[in-house]
Design an enzyme around this catalytic site. Structure first.
Site, PDB file in Angstrom:
ATOM      1  N   TYR A   1     -32.262  -8.091 -17.121  1.00  0.00           N
ATOM      2  CA  TYR A   1     -33.706  -8.091 -16.396  1.00  0.00           C
ATOM      3  C   TYR A   1     -33.918  -9.523 -15.628  1.00  0.00           C
ATOM      4  CZ  TYR A   1     -34.925  -3.953 -19.146  1.00  0.00           C
ATOM      5  OH  TYR A   1     -34.963  -2.613 -19.522  1.00  0.00           O
TER       6      TYR A   1
ATOM      7  N   LYS B   1     -23.951  -4.531 -28.243  1.00  0.00           N
ATOM      8  CA  LYS B   1     -22.817  -3.820 -27.973  1.00  0.00           C
ATOM      9  C   LYS B   1     -21.855  -4.930 -27.861  1.00  0.00           C
ATOM     10  CE  LYS B   1     -22.068  -0.215 -26.589  1.00  0.00           C
ATOM     11  NZ  LYS B   1     -21.410   0.907 -27.247  1.00  0.00           N
TER      12      LYS B   1
ATOM     13  N   ASP C   1     -25.317   1.753 -30.109  1.00  0.00           N
ATOM     14  CA  ASP C   1     -25.396   3.295 -30.162  1.00  0.00           C
ATOM     15  C   ASP C   1     -25.508   3.982 -31.436  1.00  0.00           C
ATOM     16  OD1 ASP C   1     -22.560   1.963 -28.993  1.00  0.00           O
ATOM     17  OD2 ASP C   1     -21.971   3.541 -30.620  1.00  0.00           O
TER      18      ASP C   1
ATOM     19  N   ASP D   1     -35.788  -2.671 -24.969  1.00  0.00           N
ATOM     20  CA  ASP D   1     -36.554  -1.804 -24.185  1.00  0.00           C
ATOM     21  C   ASP D   1     -36.266  -0.394 -24.539  1.00  0.00           C
ATOM     22  OD1 ASP D   1     -38.274  -1.183 -22.002  1.00  0.00           O
ATOM     23  OD2 ASP D   1     -37.061  -1.705 -20.377  1.00  0.00           O
TER      24      ASP D   1
END
Ligand code: NAP
Length: 414
Positions: A160, A227, A281, A305
């Site tokens: 971002y 991740k 995930d 987000d």
């Protein structure tokens, strides 16, 4: 400090902050920004509910002195086209606590997002989103009452940051050449390129806030969501720096999941906070299947987000989910939905996202009695099935009311 258009209330005094601790007077000045689109409707309704709850809780001994601040379209009208006046920023810094409605952001051009500008200008590095179930709210889950998490999303780093190079530009070609020829990277021709900075500094201050919050609110665990199995140095770094920080700064008060099994036989020692980590995930999956396993979550910008909206959807969606953007000195509470322009000035939408952002604000300043009153009144109004259009379409036998009608129903329960 003197202001051009902002009028500081004559009664009331400012909250002061020292070493992260607030000193709150009985009549604190709190800033509010009405917002665009549906902002004026929900703000007017919430101000009435908040004031009424404060009056009920303290019988006049405490009172909020509201100070209107301007951003977005209303600011542009007052400040000759300036959507983001410098004096609004200065006033938020001076007051330390403010609440805002949604602000319009044009897609694919125009001015930069005012929300992003606000976060960056004030270095509001943590986005805090508590997501819990209120009895009676329509939910797609079988056991929505098991959802009670607080997400700490890092606000200043990650993909971002806007370090992106468009396909076909000279800057892109320059970076691609460097990556291929000097770093031995391989990727398709003309790929657009983006950079994902994740720093020890940014990760540590976010995880510190999440752990401190968990300790202050007697929460059971903080989960670092990442991740790191794929993005080893960025997301994996976040995880490692998070554990490091937890051990360095909170050693006596925390146990890591590894220590839980190695040193405590899987039995959580009394009075300690568990620090664990999960891959992003599986976290999305588990938050639907076994939400009770999560409490406070700390994660980076992009994961956070997605995660915030996904979890909010389990317990009533964005019309109800509250949020705040905070630094060590300033807290700006805000509705998490947008300006919903098609409903502007119709007195129609659900004010609950802003309402509960206000509940967070009252908890932040230590006025827990006000927060409790609003939470309790909300559950009673839900039990009556008195709701705005968005919940009415999901409930059988509901009575649909307007934004202001919903505020009236809440106030009647105090
Ligand atoms: P949005 O304003 O959040 O609205 C999307 C839909 O969500 C609405 O059409 C409505 O659904 C539902 N909704 C939103 N707020 C609601 C409420 N209070 N009560 C009930 N339902 C509500 O998203 P958008 O249309 O994508 O964005 C519009 C503008 O807001 C854009 O300029 C965007 O950049 C800006 N925005 C600002 C913020 C912020 O200031 N924090 C955040 C997000 C977006 P139904 O149509 O199904 O009734």
């Amino acid at each position: 400090m003197s202001y051009q258009h902002i009028r500081m209330p004559e009664t009331g005094s400012k909250i002061t902050i020292s070493n992260g601790k607030l000193t709150v007077p009985d009549q604190p000045i709190l800033g509010f920004v009405e917002g665009d689109g549906i902002g004026p409707d929900i703000t007017a309704a919430c101000l009435r509910v908040w004031d009424s709850a404060v009056e009920k809780a303290y019988g006049g001994k405490r009172k909020v002195s509201w100070c209107e601040l301007y951003m977005g379209e209303k600011a542009a009208g007052i400040y000759g086209g300036d959507y983001f006046p410098a004096e609004t920023l200065a006033a938020i810094k001076e007051l330390g606590v403010a609440i805002k409605g949604p602000l319009t952001t044009p897609v694919g051009g125009g001015f930069r997002s005012l929300n992003v500008s606000l976060r960056q200008e004030m270095d509001l590095f943590a986005c805090v989103r508590p997501v819990r179930y209120y009895s009676g709210v329509p939910s797609p889950l079988r056991k929505p009452e098991e959802v009670d998490v607080v997400i700490f999303r890092e606000n200043t780093e990650d993909v971002y940051c806007g370090i992106e190079y468009e396909s076909g530009t000279p800057e892109n070609a320059k970076l691609a050449k460097f990556l291929r020829e000097e770093m031995g990277c391989e990727f398709f021709e003309d790929a657009a390129l983006g950079i994902k900075p994740i720093s020890p500094f940014g990760s540590r201050r976010l995880v510190r806030k999440a752990i401190q919050y968990a300790l202050d609110h007697n929460r059971e665990s903080v989960t670092l969501v990442h991740k790191g199995n794929i993005m080893k140095f960025t997301e994996g770094g976040f995880r490692n720096w998070g554990y490091q920080l937890a051990k360095e700064e909170f050693r006596d008060r925390i146990v890591t999941e590894e220590e839980l099994w190695d040193d405590h036989g899987g039995k959580m020692p009394e009075g300690k906070l568990l620090i664990k980590d999960r891959i992003a995930d599986i976290t999305f999956q588990l938050l639907q299947l076994r939400p009770a396993e999560f409490d406070v979550l700390a994660t980076m910008n992009l994961n956070g987000d997605y995660l915030s909206d996904a979890v909010a959807a389990e317990v009533g969606g964005i019309g109800i989910a509250p949020g705040a953007n905070v630094s060590d000195d300033v807290a700006v509470f805000e509705a998490t939905h947008g300006t919903a322009p098609k409903y502007a000035n119709q007195n129609k939408v659900n004010p609950s996202s802003l309402l509960f952002s206000g509940v967070m604000m009252f908890e932040h300043i230590g006025w827990q009695e006000v927060a409790d009153l609003i939470n309790e009144a909300f559950v009673k109004v839900m039990a009556d099935k008195t709701v705005t259009y968005d919940f009415a379409r999901l409930m059988d036998g509901a009575t649909e009311v307007s934004t202001s009608g919903f505020a009236d129903a809440l106030i009647a329960k105090f």
